[in-house]
Structure formats: structure tokens, C-alpha cells
Motif scaffolding. Structure first.
Motif, PDB file in Angstrom:
ATOM      1  N   PHE A   7       0.533   8.017   2.984  1.00  0.00           N
ATOM      2  CA  PHE A   7       1.072   7.865   1.634  1.00  0.00           C
ATOM      3  C   PHE A   7       0.281   6.852   0.806  1.00  0.00           C
ATOM      4  CE2 PHE A   7       3.563   5.296   4.620  1.00  0.00           C
ATOM      5  CZ  PHE A   7       3.441   4.022   4.091  1.00  0.00           C
ATOM      6  N   ARG A   8      -0.734   6.239   1.408  1.00  0.00           N
ATOM      7  CA  ARG A   8      -1.585   5.312   0.652  1.00  0.00           C
ATOM      8  C   ARG A   8      -3.026   5.804   0.542  1.00  0.00           C
ATOM      9  NH1 ARG A   8       0.908  -0.144   3.104  1.00  0.00           N
ATOM     10  NH2 ARG A   8       2.660  -0.334   1.657  1.00  0.00           N
ATOM     11  N   ARG A   9      -3.305   6.973   1.096  1.00  0.00           N
ATOM     12  CA  ARG A   9      -4.673   7.486   1.027  1.00  0.00           C
ATOM     13  C   ARG A   9      -4.979   7.949  -0.393  1.00  0.00           C
ATOM     14  NH1 ARG A   9      -4.213  11.003   6.609  1.00  0.00           N
ATOM     15  NH2 ARG A   9      -3.941   9.175   7.990  1.00  0.00           N
ATOM     16  N   PRO A  10      -6.050   7.460  -0.967  1.00  0.00           N
ATOM     17  CA  PRO A  10      -6.369   7.803  -2.364  1.00  0.00           C
ATOM     18  C   PRO A  10      -6.906   9.220  -2.506  1.00  0.00           C
ATOM     19  CG  PRO A  10      -8.113   6.459  -1.427  1.00  0.00           C
ATOM     20  CD  PRO A  10      -7.027   6.519  -0.383  1.00  0.00           C
ATOM     21  N   GLU A  94      -4.089  10.887  -9.340  1.00  0.00           N
ATOM     22  CA  GLU A  94      -3.172   9.765  -9.107  1.00  0.00           C
ATOM     23  C   GLU A  94      -2.315   9.512 -10.329  1.00  0.00           C
ATOM     24  OE1 GLU A  94      -1.268   7.542  -6.745  1.00  0.00           O
ATOM     25  OE2 GLU A  94      -3.276   7.956  -5.957  1.00  0.00           O
ATOM     26  N   PHE A  98       1.753   9.794 -10.365  1.00  0.00           N
ATOM     27  CA  PHE A  98       2.586   8.682 -10.823  1.00  0.00           C
ATOM     28  C   PHE A  98       3.508   9.133 -11.957  1.00  0.00           C
ATOM     29  CE2 PHE A  98       3.487   5.208 -13.709  1.00  0.00           C
ATOM     30  CZ  PHE A  98       3.903   4.200 -12.863  1.00  0.00           C
ATOM     31  N   TYR A 195       6.645   2.428  -6.703  1.00  0.00           N
ATOM     32  CA  TYR A 195       5.360   3.132  -6.534  1.00  0.00           C
ATOM     33  C   TYR A 195       4.247   2.129  -6.254  1.00  0.00           C
ATOM     34  CZ  TYR A 195       2.042   6.975  -7.343  1.00  0.00           C
ATOM     35  OH  TYR A 195       1.073   7.957  -7.204  1.00  0.00           O
ATOM     36  N   CYS A 196       4.258   1.022  -6.993  1.00  0.00           N
ATOM     37  CA  CYS A 196       3.244  -0.018  -6.767  1.00  0.00           C
ATOM     38  C   CYS A 196       3.346  -0.589  -5.360  1.00  0.00           C
ATOM     39  CB  CYS A 196       3.413  -1.144  -7.794  1.00  0.00           C
ATOM     40  SG  CYS A 196       2.913  -0.711  -9.471  1.00  0.00           S
ATOM     41  N   ILE A 198       4.856   0.836  -2.613  1.00  0.00           N
ATOM     42  CA  ILE A 198       4.698   1.808  -1.529  1.00  0.00           C
ATOM     43  C   ILE A 198       3.330   2.484  -1.557  1.00  0.00           C
ATOM     44  CG2 ILE A 198       5.591   3.983  -0.591  1.00  0.00           C
ATOM     45  CD1 ILE A 198       8.360   3.109  -1.677  1.00  0.00           C
ATOM     46  N   ARG A 199       2.929   2.969  -2.676  1.00  0.00           N
ATOM     47  CA  ARG A 199       1.681   3.737  -2.778  1.00  0.00           C
ATOM     48  C   ARG A 199       0.448   2.831  -2.871  1.00  0.00           C
ATOM     49  NH1 ARG A 199      -1.342   8.222  -1.746  1.00  0.00           N
ATOM     50  NH2 ARG A 199      -2.687   8.782  -3.504  1.00  0.00           N
ATOM     51  N   PHE A 200       0.532   1.794  -3.711  1.00  0.00           N
ATOM     52  CA  PHE A 200      -0.633   0.936  -3.949  1.00  0.00           C
ATOM     53  C   PHE A 200      -0.646  -0.326  -3.090  1.00  0.00           C
ATOM     54  CE2 PHE A 200      -0.512   2.704  -8.515  1.00  0.00           C
ATOM     55  CZ  PHE A 200      -1.314   3.783  -8.151  1.00  0.00           C
ATOM     56  N   ASN A 201       0.491  -0.617  -2.439  1.00  0.00           N
ATOM     57  CA  ASN A 201       0.618  -1.853  -1.652  1.00  0.00           C
ATOM     58  C   ASN A 201       0.341  -3.077  -2.526  1.00  0.00           C
ATOM     59  OD1 ASN A 201       1.192  -3.372   0.641  1.00  0.00           O
ATOM     60  ND2 ASN A 201      -0.927  -3.368   1.352  1.00  0.00           N
TER      61      ASN A 201
END
Length: 212
Positions: A7-10, A94, A98, A195-196, A198-201
Motif C-alpha cells: 500500500f506504499r509502493r509508488p 497517485e 488520492f 492518506y498521508c 498510511i500511503r505516504f508514511n
């Protein structure tokens, strides 16, 4: 082996200027709703209709319906001014993910809020949930940037997010501006924050403190 959670792979970066596509779709839907007014209730999000008719598409289509020309112009100008920068920064895929995740989840949050309060016949329309999410995100990615209130007064982006949050909470609790979907605006901020994280850490608060 790639240790990054899925879930964090760009996505592979590409900039297709999808902001202009989103704006075009909003304009087309606005015109169609003027030509065929029944579409306003078919595409807007009405909790009672979702329950009775299972019109689940409304969780997404409400984002493209607007109550009037000023509503449309304000949201589209915001999408244009903020969206171009964010799409260039994030890449089109992305950015689109979002936009729809925040917009749809904001509608879901509003649906359950109004379901449990028994207010089932409100028609939610507009891209505001996603737009507020974009405002929050640009304040996180560019914490030293400014928003110009009324086009004149420079306000640091993180400060404006805090001010808007207080105003929206106050308005929701007191019933001020009852025709405005404050819960969707607040949800836009909430899901953008999630989202920031979880997705972007990324921790928005640490960014605003200059730590991260």
C-alpha cells in the motif's frame, strides 16, 4: 526483495494533466444536469436513495454535481490552482487515487453521519470533500506555502487548515450555514490526513513542526 508494503509502493511517474480532464467532466455534468434536472438527484448523494435503491454510484458521482454556477466555479478554480501543483508533484495516477479515495470516503462518512441522525433526504453535491483533501495535502507537502484569502491576505497553509477545521466544526455543531456540507469538508481533512499517514508514511504534524 522489495520490503515496501504494497500500500506504499509508488506508481510509475507520469503527468497526463488529468486535472483538466476532471474539470471538463465537472463542466459536462453541470450542463447535463441543467438540461435534464432529474440527473441532479440521480447523481447527487441522497442517503435515502442509496438505502432504498442501492444507488451506490452516488458515493462517487456526487463529486461531479454542483448546486449552482458559483459553487462550480469556486470548486473548479480550487481544483485548477491546487491540482496542477499536486499532480506535477505526485504524478497523475497517485493524484487521481488520492482525489477519489478522499472524495468517496468523505461521502461514506457523511452517509453514516446522516443515517444515524435520521436526516436521510439531504442531497450532497460538489467536489468539496476532495478539494478540502487537496488543500490539506498541499499544506503537508509544502508546509511553508501560503494561501491567499480573498486573493489578498497571505496565510500559511498549515494555519489556514487549522482555521478551516475550527470553522467547520463550529458550523457543524451550531448549525451555521446549514446548506453547506460541513461534515464532508471535515471528512476531506480527516481522510487526507489518514492518506498521508498510511500511503505516504508522513506525519502532517511533524511536517508542520519542521521535524519530518
Amino acid at each position: 526483495m522489495n520490503q515496501t508494503p504494497f500500500f506504499r509502493r509508488p506508481f510509475k511517474y507520469r503527468n497526463d494533466n488529468l486535472v483538466f480532464v476532471l474539470i471538463a467532466v465537472n463542466l459536462i455534468v453541470y450542463l447535463l444536469c441543467r438540461i435534464r434536472p432529474a440527473l441532479f438527484s440521480e447523481l447527487g448523494m441522497i442517503p435515502a436513495k442509496i438505502i432504498v435503491s442501492h444507488s451506490y454510484w452516488q458515493f462517487m458521482t456526487y463529486m461531479f454535481v454542483h448546486g449552482g454556477l458559483s459553487h462550480l466555479i469556486f470548486n473548479m478554480l480550487s481544483l485548477l490552482l491546487i491540482g496542477i501543483t499536486l499532480e506535477r508533484e505526485l504524478g497523475s495516477l497517485e493524484f487521481l487515487l488520492f482525489y477519489f479515495v478522499v472524495g468517496i470516503l468523505s461521502a461514506v462518512a457523511a452517509f453514516f453521519t446522516y443515517y444515524f441522525t435520521g436526516n436521510l433526504f439531504v442531497n450532497f453535491v460538489g467536489a468539496s470533500g476532495a478539494i478540502y483533501g487537496l488543500m490539506f495535502l498541499i499544506a503537508v507537502l509544502y508546509p511553508k506555502s501560503f494561501f491567499y484569502v480573498f486573493g489578498l491576505i497571505p496565510v500559511p497553509a498549515p494555519v489556514l487548515i487549522i482555521i478551516y477545521t475550527v470553522i467547520e466544526i463550529y458550523s457543524e455543531l451550531t448549525g451555521k450555514n446549514a446548506g453547506v456540507a460541513h461534515i464532508i469538508h471535515l471528512s476531506g481533512f480527516l481522510f487526507a490526513w489518514l492518506y498521508c499517514r498510511i500511503r505516504f508514511n508522513i506525519s502532517p504534524l511533524k511536517r508542520w513542526r519542521g521535524i519530518q
